[in-house]
Motif scaffolding. Structure first.
Motif, PDB file in Angstrom:
ATOM      1  N   ALA A 324      21.905  78.494  -0.319  1.00  0.00           N
ATOM      2  CA  ALA A 324      23.330  78.823  -0.259  1.00  0.00           C
ATOM      3  C   ALA A 324      23.941  78.449   1.082  1.00  0.00           C
ATOM      4  N   ALA A 325      23.101  78.365   2.128  1.00  0.00           N
ATOM      5  CA  ALA A 325      23.586  78.045   3.479  1.00  0.00           C
ATOM      6  C   ALA A 325      23.626  76.551   3.763  1.00  0.00           C
ATOM      7  N   ALA A 326      23.234  75.714   2.816  1.00  0.00           N
ATOM      8  CA  ALA A 326      23.167  74.264   3.041  1.00  0.00           C
ATOM      9  C   ALA A 326      24.460  73.654   3.576  1.00  0.00           C
ATOM     10  N   PRO A 327      25.643  74.098   3.134  1.00  0.00           N
ATOM     11  CA  PRO A 327      26.881  73.513   3.671  1.00  0.00           C
ATOM     12  C   PRO A 327      27.042  73.650   5.182  1.00  0.00           C
ATOM     13  N   VAL A 328      26.374  74.633   5.770  1.00  0.00           N
ATOM     14  CA  VAL A 328      26.509  74.847   7.217  1.00  0.00           C
ATOM     15  C   VAL A 328      25.835  73.717   7.982  1.00  0.00           C
ATOM     16  N   ARG A 329      24.698  73.267   7.518  1.00  0.00           N
ATOM     17  CA  ARG A 329      24.005  72.144   8.148  1.00  0.00           C
ATOM     18  C   ARG A 329      24.873  70.889   8.099  1.00  0.00           C
ATOM     19  N   GLU A 330      25.516  70.673   6.966  1.00  0.00           N
ATOM     20  CA  GLU A 330      26.409  69.515   6.821  1.00  0.00           C
ATOM     21  C   GLU A 330      27.599  69.627   7.764  1.00  0.00           C
ATOM     22  N   ALA A 331      28.153  70.835   7.874  1.00  0.00           N
ATOM     23  CA  ALA A 331      29.287  71.050   8.777  1.00  0.00           C
ATOM     24  C   ALA A 331      28.888  70.803  10.223  1.00  0.00           C
ATOM     25  N   TYR A 332      27.678  71.211  10.582  1.00  0.00           N
ATOM     26  CA  TYR A 332      27.185  70.992  11.942  1.00  0.00           C
ATOM     27  C   TYR A 332      27.109  69.502  12.254  1.00  0.00           C
TER      28      TYR A 332
END
Length: 350
Positions: A324-332
């Motif tokens: 569920a947290a995968a979008p955060v890595r992309e945002a980083y």
């Protein structure tokens, strides 16, 4: 004849005594000179005043380490390097700290890697969820190529990192319900500490509300927010147990604080003073790192003893949280660019 010989002997003895005294005086003078060089070493430091500000509570383990750092420098320099410490937000809030360091409004300051990410996007690496799975991995990273890259990026912006201070793992507290899965975040307002934590809160279905650490207690008390993300050490010291009921431990990020100094000010310091500060900073960094794991464990236990309902996410459930947290890595990666990818690669390959 005997009188003449007696006079000669007395004269020679007098000469020998004088020579011996002369040698002794020479040795004494030389010895005093040596003692003066060693005992007077602090006189070689130039008189310097350094203001150091931080926003954490004074009994936080990072604060204790920083206070000792300042005391040690004063002592080692014989008081010539005057460290003036402004604790617990007395001089600057965490939101104002970085700009003040960069402009020279204050010479030194302690602030979170999360807030430094607005200046050096790659510093947000510590907020990328679930990349550090144990305490030792962080120390290894910041003392290697990973840390060198971050230090270089900070210096390009005008701040020199003196030490990485391990804050510990970051958790979630709230007033509404126990968070046993990302689904349970939906509809909540959660205090955030920066851009990437906000991305995570949104990815889990809640609404992030950014505010400084000193504002959170009142916001929770007045229901301005339903919960907050922070380390358990700060939760305990800021008395979250008085205004929140639920604590969820999932170790989603490992927060670092940086002791940074204005680069221009640093470059103007004598080499001897720089060496003293760097040596003391290294000792302080090691001490703080030793405290982080112990403090995390003890503060979580204390919050539970004070009445909070504590839920530790089982290891077998973590893949759901990670996915569920995968979008955060992309945002980083969008903000941190090539340097961000290099840092992730270093962590992924270790």
């Amino acid at each position: 004849m005997r009188k003449w010989l007696l006079g000669l002997v007395v004269s020679m003895m007098a000469i020998l005594v004088l020579a011996a005294c002369s040698d002794a005086e020479g040795e004494t003078t030389e010895s005093k000179g040596d003692s003066g060089d060693a005992g007077g070493s602090t006189e070689e430091y130039e008189a310097t005043t350094i203001r150091l500000a931080y926003n954490l509570p004074q009994d936080h383990h990072i604060s204790v380490g920083i206070e000792q750092f300042a005391e040690d420098i004063k002592e080692k320099s014989g008081g010539k390097v005057d460290m003036q410490v402004y604790p617990a937000g007395q001089l600057l809030s965490d939101k104002d700290m970085n700009q003040s360091i960069l402009t020279g409004g204050v010479e030194m300051g302690v602030n979170s890697s999360t807030l430094w990410a607005s200046t050096v996007p790659a510093m947000g690496i510590f907020d990328v969820p679930y990349i550090f799975n144990d305490y030792s991995a962080v120390g290894k990273a910041v003392n290697g190529e990973f840390g060198d890259k971050l230090r270089g990026a900070m210096e390009e912006k005008g701040a020199k990192v003196l030490l990485f201070a391990d804050y510990g793992y970051v958790q979630f507290a709230n007033n509404k319900r126990q968070l046993k899965s990302p689904e349970d975040f939906k509809g909540l307002k959660i205090r955030s500490i920066g851009d990437l934590p906000s991305e995570l809160i949104q990815a889990y279905g809640a609404s992030p509300v950014f505010m400084g650490g000193g504002e959170v207690y009142m916001a929770l008390q007045r229901d301005t927010v339903d919960g907050a993300t922070s380390g358990t050490t700060a939760m305990l010291q800021r008395k979250y147990d008085e205004v929140t009921k639920y604590l969820t431990i999932n170790n989603y990020a490992y927060l670092e604080f940086l002791l940074a100094v204005n680069k221009d000010f640093w470059d103007g310091l004598p080499e001897k003073t720089q060496a003293l500060i760097e040596e003391t900073a290294k000792e302080t960094e090691e001490w703080i790192r030793e405290q982080a794991e112990k403090e995390d464990s003890e503060s979580a236990k204390a919050l539970e003893e004070n009445g909070m309902d504590v839920y530790v996410v089982p290891e077998e459930d973590l893949p759901e949280w990670v996915e569920a947290a995968a979008p955060v890595r992309e945002a980083y990666l969008k903000t941190a660019g090539d340097l961000g990818q290099e840092l992730l690669d270093i962590i992924d390959n270790e």
